[in-house]
Design a protein around this motif. Structure first.
Motif, PDB file in Angstrom:
ATOM      1  N   ASP A 233       0.831  -1.212   0.000  1.00  0.00           N
ATOM      2  CA  ASP A 233       0.000   0.000   0.000  1.00  0.00           C
ATOM      3  C   ASP A 233       0.864   1.259   0.000  1.00  0.00           C
ATOM      4  N   ALA A 234       1.969   1.233   0.742  1.00  0.00           N
ATOM      5  CA  ALA A 234       2.869   2.390   0.770  1.00  0.00           C
ATOM      6  C   ALA A 234       3.450   2.653  -0.613  1.00  0.00           C
ATOM      7  N   HIS A 235       3.773   1.592  -1.343  1.00  0.00           N
ATOM      8  CA  HIS A 235       4.292   1.757  -2.713  1.00  0.00           C
ATOM      9  C   HIS A 235       3.234   2.349  -3.634  1.00  0.00           C
ATOM     10  N   ALA A 236       2.004   1.847  -3.512  1.00  0.00           N
ATOM     11  CA  ALA A 236       0.927   2.384  -4.345  1.00  0.00           C
ATOM     12  C   ALA A 236       0.726   3.874  -4.072  1.00  0.00           C
ATOM     13  N   MET A 237       0.816   4.263  -2.797  1.00  0.00           N
ATOM     14  CA  MET A 237       0.659   5.664  -2.441  1.00  0.00           C
ATOM     15  C   MET A 237       1.849   6.493  -2.925  1.00  0.00           C
ATOM     16  N   ALA A 238       3.026   5.866  -2.985  1.00  0.00           N
ATOM     17  CA  ALA A 238       4.197   6.557  -3.517  1.00  0.00           C
ATOM     18  C   ALA A 238       4.004   6.889  -4.997  1.00  0.00           C
ATOM     19  N   LEU A 239       3.401   5.973  -5.753  1.00  0.00           N
ATOM     20  CA  LEU A 239       3.120   6.244  -7.161  1.00  0.00           C
ATOM     21  C   LEU A 239       2.120   7.394  -7.286  1.00  0.00           C
ATOM     22  N   HIS A 240       1.085   7.363  -6.473  1.00  0.00           N
ATOM     23  CA  HIS A 240       0.094   8.455  -6.480  1.00  0.00           C
ATOM     24  C   HIS A 240       0.773   9.782  -6.130  1.00  0.00           C
ATOM     25  N   TYR A 241       1.668   9.752  -5.174  1.00  0.00           N
ATOM     26  CA  TYR A 241       2.412  10.945  -4.745  1.00  0.00           C
ATOM     27  C   TYR A 241       3.208  11.530  -5.908  1.00  0.00           C
ATOM     28  N   LEU A 242       3.906  10.671  -6.648  1.00  0.00           N
ATOM     29  CA  LEU A 242       4.697  11.156  -7.776  1.00  0.00           C
ATOM     30  C   LEU A 242       3.798  11.640  -8.914  1.00  0.00           C
ATOM     31  N   ARG A 243       2.682  10.957  -9.120  1.00  0.00           N
ATOM     32  CA  ARG A 243       1.749  11.391 -10.161  1.00  0.00           C
ATOM     33  C   ARG A 243       1.190  12.783  -9.862  1.00  0.00           C
ATOM     34  N   ALA A 244       1.111  13.118  -8.583  1.00  0.00           N
ATOM     35  CA  ALA A 244       0.603  14.434  -8.185  1.00  0.00           C
ATOM     36  C   ALA A 244       1.642  15.527  -8.377  1.00  0.00           C
ATOM     37  N   GLY A 245       2.836  15.167  -8.853  1.00  0.00           N
ATOM     38  CA  GLY A 245       3.870  16.152  -9.122  1.00  0.00           C
ATOM     39  C   GLY A 245       4.728  16.518  -7.937  1.00  0.00           C
ATOM     40  N   GLU A 246       4.649  15.720  -6.865  1.00  0.00           N
ATOM     41  CA  GLU A 246       5.423  16.024  -5.660  1.00  0.00           C
ATOM     42  C   GLU A 246       6.909  15.743  -5.866  1.00  0.00           C
ATOM     43  N   GLN A 247       7.719  16.312  -4.978  1.00  0.00           N
ATOM     44  CA  GLN A 247       9.165  16.169  -5.080  1.00  0.00           C
ATOM     45  C   GLN A 247       9.638  14.827  -4.537  1.00  0.00           C
ATOM     46  N   SER A 248      10.855  14.469  -4.894  1.00  0.00           N
ATOM     47  CA  SER A 248      11.435  13.196  -4.457  1.00  0.00           C
ATOM     48  C   SER A 248      11.417  13.091  -2.939  1.00  0.00           C
ATOM     49  N   LEU A 249      11.356  11.847  -2.464  1.00  0.00           N
ATOM     50  CA  LEU A 249      11.107  11.619  -1.036  1.00  0.00           C
ATOM     51  C   LEU A 249      11.788  10.329  -0.583  1.00  0.00           C
ATOM     52  N   VAL A 250      12.261  10.330   0.659  1.00  0.00           N
ATOM     53  CA  VAL A 250      12.733   9.125   1.335  1.00  0.00           C
ATOM     54  C   VAL A 250      11.849   8.921   2.557  1.00  0.00           C
ATOM     55  N   ALA A 251      11.345   7.679   2.741  1.00  0.00           N
ATOM     56  CA  ALA A 251      10.416   7.446   3.862  1.00  0.00           C
ATOM     57  C   ALA A 251      10.604   6.052   4.438  1.00  0.00           C
ATOM     58  N   ASN A 252      10.519   5.973   5.760  1.00  0.00           N
ATOM     59  CA  ASN A 252      10.571   4.679   6.452  1.00  0.00           C
ATOM     60  C   ASN A 252       9.252   3.931   6.276  1.00  0.00           C
ATOM     61  N   CYS A 253       9.349   2.603   6.241  1.00  0.00           N
ATOM     62  CA  CYS A 253       8.163   1.754   6.209  1.00  0.00           C
ATOM     63  C   CYS A 253       8.218   0.779   7.379  1.00  0.00           C
ATOM     64  N   GLY A 254       7.544   1.120   8.433  1.00  0.00           N
ATOM     65  CA  GLY A 254       7.440   0.291   9.622  1.00  0.00           C
ATOM     66  C   GLY A 254       6.256   0.790  10.428  1.00  0.00           C
ATOM     67  N   TYR A 255       5.972   0.147  11.535  1.00  0.00           N
ATOM     68  CA  TYR A 255       4.820   0.519  12.346  1.00  0.00           C
ATOM     69  C   TYR A 255       5.158   1.447  13.506  1.00  0.00           C
ATOM     70  N   GLY A 256       6.438   1.573  13.818  1.00  0.00           N
ATOM     71  CA  GLY A 256       6.817   2.422  14.941  1.00  0.00           C
ATOM     72  C   GLY A 256       6.768   1.725  16.280  1.00  0.00           C
ATOM     73  N   CYS A 257       6.657   0.396  16.267  1.00  0.00           N
ATOM     74  CA  CYS A 257       6.683  -0.382  17.501  1.00  0.00           C
ATOM     75  C   CYS A 257       7.401  -1.697  17.214  1.00  0.00           C
ATOM     76  N   GLY A 258       7.954  -2.290  18.241  1.00  0.00           N
ATOM     77  CA  GLY A 258       8.770  -3.473  18.028  1.00  0.00           C
ATOM     78  C   GLY A 258       8.252  -4.710  18.735  1.00  0.00           C
TER      79      GLY A 258
END
Length: 343
Positions: A233-258
Motif C-alpha cells: 500500500d505504501a508503494h501504491a501511495m508513492a506512485l500516487h504521490y509522484l503522479r501528483a507532481g510532488e518532489q522526491s522523497l525518502v520514507a521509512n516503512c514500519g509501524y513504529g513499535c517493536g
C-alpha cells in the motif's frame, strides 16, 4: 500507461504486481528468477525473463511499452551473505540499479519507486525510533549498496528535473497476501517469522535464537515487523504521490513499535497451536538490540496508514501461505539460520 516491476516474481515484488493488476494497471514484470517464481506472477502481467542490468532487455521493454513508472525490487537482500560476497551485492544492488536509472533517463521515464532498507542506518545510536534524518552508517555491503543507490537517485533527480523518486526504507517485512495468491517462497529465507512458521509446520528441524542478553525487556532482539500488504500500500501511495507532481522523497516503512524474538515465537505458537523446538545461542556479530522505525514521513507525505498491524495478523497470513504453497517448493531445512536479517 504501463508500470514496470523489476523483481516482480519475488516476495514483495509479486505482491506489488497483484495489487497493481487489481487497481487496473498495465503491468510489465522483469525478473531473472534467481530467487523468484514465475508462478507467483499474475497471469495478467506481461512477463520478461531477463536481468535488470541488461541494457538490451531494458531498451526492448521501453520500446515495446509506454512505461510511466518503475518499481525496483530486484536485488540481493541477505546481510551476512553480503559480507561474504560484497562484490556480488555491489554489482546487483548498485551497478545494475545505476544502469536501470540511466536507461530510464534515456527513455524519458521519470517516476521511480525504490526498494531500500533500514540497513542504511546501521546500528541505532539510541533507543529511539529511527528517522530519515538520522545519520546513515550502514554496517554491511548490503546496506552500503542500497545507500549508494539512494545517492545515485538523489544526484540524478538534481541533474534531471523530470526524474523523481520515492525511496522506501523497509524494516522487517513479513506475512503473505490476504487473498492467498502469493506469499514468501524464497528458498532458504532468513526472516524470523517465515522461519518460525516453517518450523511450526515441520519444514525446519528447529529454530535457533541468537542472543538472549540484549538490553531489551526479555533479552532478545527487537524488530519492527510490517505486513507485506501494508508495505505494498505504501508503494501504491508513492506512485500516487509522484503522479501528483510532488518532489522526491525518502520514507521509512514500519509501524513504529517493536516485537522481540521471543514475542514472535510466542505468537507463532499461539496462532499455530504448537510448541516450537527452540535452541538458544549466543549473539552474532552485527546484530543490534532494537531497530524500530519512525513512520511519520510516510504518514504525513504519502497518507499511508497501517491496515494490518500486529503479530497475530502477520503470522496468520504467513502460516496460511506455508500450508498452501506448492509441495515442490517445500523441503526440510536445517534450523541453523540467520534470524534477524534486515528487510
Amino acid at each position: 500507461m504501463a508500470v514496470l516491476v523489476t523483481g516482480g516474481a519475488g516476495y514483495i515484488g509479486s505482491h506489488m504486481v497483484w495489487s497493481l493488476i487489481d487497481s487496473g494497471h498495465e503491468v510489465i514484470v522483469l525478473d531473472r528468477l534467481s530467487t523468484g517464481f514465475r508462478s507467483a506472477v499474475s497471469p495478467q502481467a506481461t512477463f520478461y525473463y531477463g536481468d535488470v542490468g541488461d541494457r538490451d532487455v531494458l531498451r526492448q521493454i521501453f520500446a515495446a511499452h509506454k512505461i510511466e513508472a518503475v518499481f525496483h525490487f530486484a536485488g540481493l537482500v541477505v546481510v551476512p551473505d553480503s559480507v561474504e560476497n560484497p562484490l556480488e551485492y555491489y554489482n546487483n544492488n548498485t551497478v545494475k540499479a545505476c544502469i536501470l536509472i540511466e536507461e530510464m533517463v534515456r527513455a524519458k521515464i521519470g517516476k521511480f519507486i525504490f526498494s531500500s532498507t533500514a540497513a542504511v542506518y546501521g546500528a541505532p545510536q539510541s533507543d529511539q525510533p529511527m528517522r530519515e534524518t538520522d545519520a546513515l552508517k550502514p554496517e554491511s555491503p548490503y546496506g552500503q549498496s542500497k545507500l549508494m543507490t539512494e545517492l545515485i537517485l538523489a544526484d540524478t533527480a538534481r541533474a534531471h528535473p523530470d526524474f523523481r523518486y520515492v525511496a522506501l526504507r523497509y524494516f522487517n517485512v513479513a506475512g503473505a497476501e490476504r487473498k492467498g495468491r502469493t506469499g514468501q517462497s524464497t528458498r532458504g529465507a532468513t526472516h524470523l517469522i517465515k522461519v518460525a512458521c516453517e518450523t511450526a509446520l515441520g519444514q525446519r528441524a528447529s529454530l535457533h535464537i541468537y542472543g538472549t542478553d540484549y538490553p531489551t525487556p526479555d533479552g532478545t532482539g527487537v524488530r519492527d515487523y510490517i505486513h507485506v500488504d501494508d508495505l505494498v500500500d505504501a508503494h501504491a501511495m508513492a506512485l500516487h504521490y509522484l503522479r501528483a507532481g510532488e518532489q522526491s522523497l525518502v520514507a521509512n516503512c514500519g509501524y513504529g513499535c517493536g516485537a522481540s524474538v521471543l514475542d514472535v515465537v510466542a505468537a507463532v505458537e499461539r496462532v499455530a497451536g504448537v510448541t516450537l523446538p527452540v535452541t538458544l545461542s549466543g549473539r552474532r556479530a552485527g546484530d543490534c538490540a532494537s531497530v524500530i522505525a519512525d513512520p511519520t514521513v510516510a504518514r504525513k507525505k504519502l497518507g499511508w496508514t497501517a491496515v494490518h498491524p500486529g503479530l497475530d495478523s502477520i503470522i496468520a497470513t504467513a502460516l496460511a501461505w506455508e500450508r498452501r504453497r506448492p509441495v515442490a517448493e517445500v523441503a526440510l531445512l536445517d534450523g541453523i539460520v540467520p534470524l534477524l536479517a534486515t528487510a
